[in-house]
Motif scaffolding. Structure first.
Motif: not given
Ligand SMILES: [Cu+2]
Length: 317
Positions: A35-45
């Motif tokens: 979930m942390a990886a998804l959060f960082i990925g989506w936030s960057a996008f």
């Protein structure tokens, strides 16, 4: 705790003390990292899109949209990882918990009866037989309604609030409730199960570390829910035997009838078990009327300190 449990530890998860708990910890830890990886990925996008499609650079809307297949691939891999988590780890672990109970002889069976706002424990004693329980026998001194005429109950152990179990032996806890839905939750053992009136729900765990652990109620069950706590003490086998002996001795002294409880002045001193109220319309305890009229001062006398009326009529005539 091992170095792979950074997030669990950060979120306040106490160290695991049961044999299966590490599997739950691994799933939790992996899910949090995922979930942390998804959060960082989506936030960057999201930030990239805000900058890339700002008004000064992109004054008119593009109706064709994205043509690259990368977003489809990303979405698909997220679904794939989630499916592997669910089908490969979570469901098999759950299946093991509910289908592969330890064999009867090996495990320690305890009945957990929840009520507002405490947990009661019923152990079968030396004969391994639980006494019959019936709601009609429930009283303040018999919270579980154990049938006093059942010989299997002579050595049964009933405790409230504190349960002792031996280390390294599977414990099967059969959950039920006397009033509303509660939840028997021991976070150190990574185990929880709802206690539902009218149902018997077994859960099991094997404690692997001696110590004292907190039992809490995991369902909002009323105003006193916050205080519905108990203690699980995991003993060495020797300490556990000593505790059983102590409880058995205590139970022996409890079989003699308790002394009548002191009642507040003015309250009728009827027969029956202290603290119980006879059912409406039921037979009156003997001498209840006579004692009520004779023993307590007349209300007028209490209030005004005047002499009692000369003769209150006796119930017989
Ligand atoms: Cu509760």
């Amino acid at each position: 705790m091992n170095s792979l449990a950074l997030i669990n530890e950060f979120l306040g998860q106490p160290p695991n003390a049961s044999s299966h708990g590490y599997q739950i910890d691994h799933i939790l830890e992996f899910c949090h990292w995922f979930m942390a990886a998804l959060f960082i990925g989506w936030s960057a996008f999201f930030i990239y899109v805000l900058v890339r499609f700002r008004k000064s650079r992109q004054p008119a809307a593009d109706h064709a949209g994205v043509r690259s297949p990368i977003s489809t691939h990303l979405e698909f891999s997220v679904v794939l990882i989630e499916a592997v988590l669910l089908l490969g780890f979570a469901i098999p672990l759950w299946g093991k918990r509910v289908n592969q109970f330890p064999p009867g002889k090996e495990a320690l069976l305890v009945h957990v009866v929840a009520q507002q706002f405490s947990f009661n424990y019923h152990l079968p004693g030396a004969d391994g037989q639980f006494a019959r329980r019936d709601v009609n026998f429930v009283s303040n001194s018999n919270p579980l309604g154990i049938d006093p005429n059942d010989p299997a109950g002579k050595d049964d152990i009933v405790t409230t609030g504190e349960l002792h179990v031996p280390v390294d032996r599977p414990v099967v806890a059969e959950l039920s409730s006397k009033d509303v839905i509660h939840d028997f939750f021991i976070s150190d053992m990574r185990i929880a199960g709802d206690a539902i009136p009218g149902s018997l729900i077994p859960i099991w765990f094997t404690p692997v570390k001696t110590g004292t652990y907190e039992v809490i109620c995991g369902q909002l069950c009323g105003l006193g829910h916050y205080g519905m706590k108990g203690t699980l003490v995991v003993d060495t086998p020797q300490d556990y035997q000593a505790w059983l002996k102590e409880r058995a001795e205590l139970a022996g002294t409890q079989t003699t009838p308790p002394a009548p409880a002191q009642r507040p002045p003015g309250e009728p001193t009827g027969g029956g078990t202290p603290g119980t109220i006879p059912p409406p319309g039921g037979p009156k305890p003997p001498n209840a009327d006579a004692e009520g009229a004779g023993a307590s001062p007349h209300p007028a006398q209490q209030l005004q300190n005047v002499p009692a009326p000369p003769a209150s009529p006796s119930p017989g005539g």
